[in-house]
Scaffold this motif. Sequence first.
Motif, mmCIF file in Angstrom:
data_model
loop_
_atom_site.group_PDB
_atom_site.id
_atom_site.type_symbol
_atom_site.label_atom_id
_atom_site.label_comp_id
_atom_site.label_asym_id
_atom_site.label_seq_id
_atom_site.Cartn_x
_atom_site.Cartn_y
_atom_site.Cartn_z
ATOM 1 N N SER A 82 -78.174 -43.010 -22.883
ATOM 2 C CA SER A 82 -79.372 -42.777 -23.366
ATOM 3 C C SER A 82 -80.356 -42.384 -22.074
ATOM 4 O O SER A 82 -79.789 -42.383 -21.184
ATOM 5 N N LYS A 83 -81.493 -41.554 -22.131
ATOM 6 C CA LYS A 83 -82.268 -41.322 -21.079
ATOM 7 C C LYS A 83 -82.820 -42.357 -20.385
ATOM 8 O O LYS A 83 -83.501 -42.362 -19.159
ATOM 9 N N PHE A 84 -82.717 -43.765 -20.954
ATOM 10 C CA PHE A 84 -83.178 -44.826 -20.325
ATOM 11 C C PHE A 84 -82.225 -45.686 -19.340
ATOM 12 O O PHE A 84 -82.204 -46.677 -19.138
ATOM 13 N N ALA A 85 -81.062 -45.118 -19.314
ATOM 14 C CA ALA A 85 -79.823 -45.599 -18.655
ATOM 15 C C ALA A 85 -79.431 -44.680 -17.374
ATOM 16 O O ALA A 85 -79.705 -43.408 -17.671
ATOM 17 N N THR B 42 -82.497 -58.005 -26.709
ATOM 18 C CA THR B 42 -83.518 -57.731 -25.859
ATOM 19 C C THR B 42 -84.688 -58.379 -26.513
ATOM 20 O O THR B 42 -85.203 -58.074 -27.506
ATOM 21 N N LYS B 43 -85.274 -59.567 -26.090
ATOM 22 C CA LYS B 43 -86.635 -60.088 -26.477
ATOM 23 C C LYS B 43 -87.730 -59.294 -26.123
ATOM 24 O O LYS B 43 -88.827 -59.365 -26.823
ATOM 25 N N SER B 44 -87.845 -58.927 -24.697
ATOM 26 C CA SER B 44 -88.799 -58.151 -24.180
ATOM 27 C C SER B 44 -88.410 -57.127 -23.175
ATOM 28 O O SER B 44 -87.473 -57.357 -22.225
ATOM 29 N N GLU C 209 -81.041 -53.826 -36.487
ATOM 30 C CA GLU C 209 -81.821 -53.122 -35.541
ATOM 31 C C GLU C 209 -81.297 -53.266 -34.324
ATOM 32 O O GLU C 209 -81.489 -52.262 -33.628
ATOM 33 N N ILE C 210 -80.810 -53.970 -33.826
ATOM 34 C CA ILE C 210 -80.039 -54.424 -32.399
ATOM 35 C C ILE C 210 -79.396 -53.399 -32.041
ATOM 36 O O ILE C 210 -79.222 -52.734 -30.838
ATOM 37 N N TYR C 211 -78.615 -53.078 -33.201
ATOM 38 C CA TYR C 211 -77.549 -51.738 -32.712
ATOM 39 C C TYR C 211 -78.067 -50.083 -32.951
ATOM 40 O O TYR C 211 -77.327 -49.293 -32.923
ATOM 41 N N ARG C 212 -79.374 -50.140 -33.508
ATOM 42 C CA ARG C 212 -79.846 -49.105 -33.871
ATOM 43 C C ARG C 212 -80.829 -48.172 -32.608
ATOM 44 O O ARG C 212 -80.954 -46.879 -32.831
ATOM 45 N N ASN C 213 -81.256 -48.919 -31.871
ATOM 46 C CA ASN C 213 -81.974 -48.308 -30.797
ATOM 47 C C ASN C 213 -81.624 -48.599 -29.284
ATOM 48 O O ASN C 213 -80.793 -49.469 -29.155
ATOM 49 N N PRO C 214 -81.783 -47.924 -28.505
ATOM 50 C CA PRO C 214 -81.157 -47.769 -26.953
ATOM 51 C C PRO C 214 -81.514 -49.217 -26.114
ATOM 52 O O PRO C 214 -80.970 -49.423 -25.198
ATOM 53 N N PHE C 215 -82.453 -49.821 -26.754
ATOM 54 C CA PHE C 215 -83.029 -51.051 -25.982
ATOM 55 C C PHE C 215 -82.247 -52.418 -26.544
ATOM 56 O O PHE C 215 -82.523 -53.420 -26.030
ATOM 57 N N HIS C 216 -81.720 -52.398 -27.664
ATOM 58 C CA HIS C 216 -81.020 -53.373 -28.394
ATOM 59 C C HIS C 216 -81.937 -54.571 -28.749
ATOM 60 O O HIS C 216 -81.955 -55.579 -28.677
ATOM 61 N N PRO D 246 -81.341 -53.334 -21.312
ATOM 62 C CA PRO D 246 -80.731 -53.120 -22.356
ATOM 63 C C PRO D 246 -79.037 -53.034 -22.338
ATOM 64 O O PRO D 246 -77.992 -53.790 -23.101
ATOM 65 N N ARG D 247 -78.646 -52.599 -21.050
ATOM 66 C CA ARG D 247 -77.074 -52.504 -20.706
ATOM 67 C C ARG D 247 -76.618 -54.078 -20.320
ATOM 68 O O ARG D 247 -75.343 -54.600 -20.166
ATOM 69 N N ALA D 248 -77.372 -54.959 -20.178
ATOM 70 C CA ALA D 248 -77.250 -56.307 -19.659
ATOM 71 C C ALA D 248 -76.852 -57.329 -20.754
ATOM 72 O O ALA D 248 -76.508 -58.305 -20.567
ATOM 73 N N VAL D 249 -77.588 -56.971 -21.858
ATOM 74 C CA VAL D 249 -77.506 -57.814 -23.048
ATOM 75 C C VAL D 249 -75.809 -58.233 -23.366
ATOM 76 O O VAL D 249 -75.715 -59.377 -23.548
#
Length: 366
Positions: free
Chosen positions: A53-56, A156-158, A173-180, A332-335
């Motif tokens: 994603s553009k956030f990675a 991701t909690k926050s 939803e954890i697997y639907r958005n790029p932030f988990h 997100p990638r650390a989850v």
Amino acid sequence: MSGSTYGTVFKIATWGESHGNGIGVVVDGCPSGLALTEEDIQVYLDRRKPGTSKFATQRKEGDLVEIISGVFEGRTTGTPIAMLVRNTDQRSKDYSEIANYYRPGHADLNFDVKYGFRDYRGGGRSSGRETIARVAAGAVACKLLQTLGVTLTTYTKSIGPVDANPKCFDPEEIYRNPFHMPDPVAAGEAAAYLQECMHNQNSSGGVIECVIRNFPQGAGEPVFEKLDANLAKAIMSIGAVKGFEIGDGFAAARATGLDNNDPYGIDASGNIRKATNHAGGILGGISDGSDIIFRAAVKPTPSIAAPQMTVNRSQESQEICIKGRHDPVIVPRAVVVVESMAAVALIDMLFQSMTSRLDKITEFFK
């Protein structure tokens, strides 16, 4: 370099650098007979790989795993499992300037002081890319836990000031958005916040939460080999993690005994159970049969494009703008990294606990 091995019975040893030929891990202590394929490992690696994603970071790595040893005809043999992921999209020239100065928030200076030499390409051994090896090992540990019915839900909690709302928790939803994130509204707010960070050439941190269900009661030791202590060590060994709490965590410091204690009762099956779970599933260093719940605080990505002041190897002050391809948020990638290290710690503690009672040993060997 020592300190690249974790575990007592179920052991993992990671190796490799960010811009070397590859990253790998050797898993020792896995029982024979576990069904295991490269596809099983790849599912976990795909959750952390870059460029999604553009956030990675836009580093384009396939992160394809190769099982080198320890598996035959689709099952583990009981011998060490060696796994390799090759690096294919290194841009070492992006880091050529780093050889002469120390990046704020990185281990550059500490490496020079400790070893008198360092691999400056993307941080070398201290790069977040080392976590590939942890995830590959964690995939094996997770599969072992699945055979016991143990599940890990990590998310991701926050992110920065944006918290997922527990009332809107949706595991899908954890697997639907790029932030988990388990909350779609919070995920949208996180995207807006990160856009602002990126506009300002800045980064963000966040919190990852893990819920472990159906973990057997009685794992862990009461003194130095506490289950929660070993979980903390495993999670805190992840480079970006700066804090760990279990159950109510730091909130327990503001509570009273009446508020923080978990009353016992008898459930519908006649078993002793806690009515609440402020302890987070572990008491006296031993799992109590409740859900194990912990959180990890992840720092902002230290590599940012905004100007920063530092010192070079000649001890001269200078202003820098870090080049390269970096995540505006690591969370997100650390989850999956947090989930993997938790699984490794859990299975190792389960294996250690198998010798706690003579009657169980006698029953096994009869």
